[in-house]
Design an enzyme around this catalytic site. Structure first.
Site, PDB file in Angstrom:
ATOM      1  N   ASP A  20     -14.008   5.609   9.344  1.00  0.00           N
ATOM      2  CA  ASP A  20     -14.446   5.175   7.815  1.00  0.00           C
ATOM      3  C   ASP A  20     -14.865   3.900   7.629  1.00  0.00           C
ATOM      4  O   ASP A  20     -14.309   3.196   6.806  1.00  0.00           O
ATOM      5  CB  ASP A  20     -13.234   5.761   6.785  1.00  0.00           C
ATOM      6  CG  ASP A  20     -13.527   6.032   5.613  1.00  0.00           C
ATOM      7  OD1 ASP A  20     -14.734   6.189   5.202  1.00  0.00           O
ATOM      8  OD2 ASP A  20     -12.687   5.882   4.639  1.00  0.00           O
ATOM      9  N   LYS A  57       0.917  -1.150   0.104  1.00  0.00           N
ATOM     10  CA  LYS A  57       0.251   0.124   0.031  1.00  0.00           C
ATOM     11  C   LYS A  57       0.773   1.302   0.047  1.00  0.00           C
ATOM     12  O   LYS A  57       1.646   1.335   0.990  1.00  0.00           O
ATOM     13  CB  LYS A  57      -0.868   0.086   1.177  1.00  0.00           C
ATOM     14  CG  LYS A  57      -1.810   1.078   1.322  1.00  0.00           C
ATOM     15  CD  LYS A  57      -2.837   1.185   2.437  1.00  0.00           C
ATOM     16  CE  LYS A  57      -3.782   2.315   2.307  1.00  0.00           C
ATOM     17  NZ  LYS A  57      -4.937   1.980   3.201  1.00  0.00           N
TER      18      LYS A  57
END
Length: 419
Positions: free
Chosen positions: A230, A124
């Site tokens: 989130d 990532k």
């Protein structure tokens, strides 16, 4: 921008030293002077060798020279930061080859990589500020008000550092998350989870059971003193665990749906000043998605922040929010990162259509990138972010598994060997 590692195998030891010198100078200089690069790199060849290395790095867009600058100097590009991070991972045998991009977010790229044994993993790459949504000036005004945060690269590094710390702590606590492997600068290496995101799933056998599992998992996070911030269908993977009951003669298989949580840079403490707002928003995101996608509505209200807050740290649950701040996330770092995330939330309110469509361009500072490649990136990003949400598009039905990683998706591109 796309991650292109082809030039990596051709860089010499001197090139790496000069690139690291530019990175070191970036800490206190927006534009690193040439004499400072020479001093930091400590090359025996002197200024002529440094100039040669600078030419090589500039041709690969790893560093860039500012136009109309008052003095001769260079800045580190996101490509240069990518190379430094990959070089660090490669030296520690965490990465041997880099494959295709399997996910594109507004603030990150997700890549398939492999180590020297061939085991596939996820890389990532955080890229805060990669999408300006036509409000680059606003972003730069924010950066000018915070001189110490002179670069989005600094904020991307903070985001990666915070996510890796949270990922490690949650994994140790038994929360279903990808296994953390390594961290360098703005990148994280984690285990590959062969599971689709919740947003791509069109049907499940028992929506009520899956909903209960997601709420239970969220409450476990809260008991550790954490709010995801989130928690929605984009950041929850649904893994199918198949088991066979040994008591059954016919060998009937049972499929258990296990949620796996990802993406933690925005995670906050239950003691945060806006904790109740974040908590309620996360819960409502799950409720809204289940009503829209699975036509399921919970019969009981809640959970409510005030009730859940009383359970924090009880029943043997460690307060991870306090432990994580003590282990490396200082209050200043958290404040800097939160300010950047809040900036993007404000931009989303001002221009929600741009966020929904994935429209946007790279920072204006990346003027050296090819325009056609930027357009291709935008098109691919729109396809990735919209996948599984549009009517008529095929979606995954639980019970029909498809592997995320495959040998075909991994290019045999060594970032170590010079061939």
């Amino acid at each position: 921008m796309k991650l292109d590692t082809r030039a990596m195998r051709h860089l010499t030891a001197e090139d790496w030293k000069v690139l690291a010198a530019v990175e070191q100078g970036t800490k206190n200089h927006e534009l690193v002077p040439l004499p400072l690069i020479e001093r930091f790199s400590r090359l025996k060849g002197g200024s002529s060798l440094v100039s040669k290395c600078i030419s090589t790095l500039a041709k690969s867009s790893l560093i860039a020279k500012m136009k109309e600058a008052k003095y001769d100097g260079y800045r580190l590009t996101y490509g240069g930061l990518d190379y430094l991070a990959l070089h660090s991972h490669a030296q520690k045998n965490h990465i041997y080859s880099v494959g295709s991009r399997v996910g594109v977010g507004k603030e990150s790229d997700i890549m398939i990589v492999a180590d020297h044994t061939g085991a596939q993993q996820i890389l990532k790459i955080h890229r805060l500020g990669r999408i300006s949504f036509r409000t680059v000036k606003t972003n730069r005004d924010y950066l000018r008000k915070n001189p110490s945060n002179s670069s989005w690269m600094y904020l991307s590094t903070l985001a990666a550092r915070k996510e890796f710390l949270f990922l490690s702590a949650l994994h140790s606590a038994g929360i279903p998350v990808p296994t953390p492997i390594a961290h360098s600068r703005h990148t994280i290496i984690m285990s590959l989870v062969d599971a689709p995101p919740l947003r791509q799933i069109s049907s499940v056998p028992d929506p009520a059971s899956l909903y209960a599992s997601l709420i239970e998992l969220y409450l476990r996070l809260a008991k550790h003193g954490l709010i995801h911030g989130d928690y929605n269908e984009f950041n929850i993977l649904i893994r199918e665990d198949v088991s066979t009951n040994p008591d059954d003669d016919d060998g009937t298989e049972t499929i258990t749906l296990t949620p796996v949580v990802i993406d933690f840079p925005q995670m906050v403490s239950m003691e945060h000043v806006n904790a109740e707002m974040y908590f309620d928003r996360d819960v409502n995101c799950i409720k809204t998605f289940f009503e829209r996608r699975f036509h399921f509505k919970a019969t009981t209200p809640g959970p409510f922040y005030k009730d859940v807050r009383k359970t924090v740290g009880r029943d043997g649950f460690q307060r991870l929010d306090a432990a994580l701040e003590a282990s490396g996330i200082t209050k200043k770092m958290a404040k800097d990162l939160e300010a950047a995330i809040r900036q993007h939330e404000e931009e989303k309110k001002q221009n929600p259509s741009a966020y929904e469509s994935g429209d946007g361009d790279e920072e204006d500072d990346d003027e050296d990138d090819d325009e056609d490649e930027d357009e291709e990136d935008e098109e691919e990003q729109q396809q990735q972010e919209g996948a599984g949400d549009k009517e008529g598009e095929p979606q995954i039905i639980i019970g029909s598994k498809a592997p995320l990683g495959s040998e075909e998706g991994l290019e045999k591109l060594s970032i170590n060997d010079k061939t």
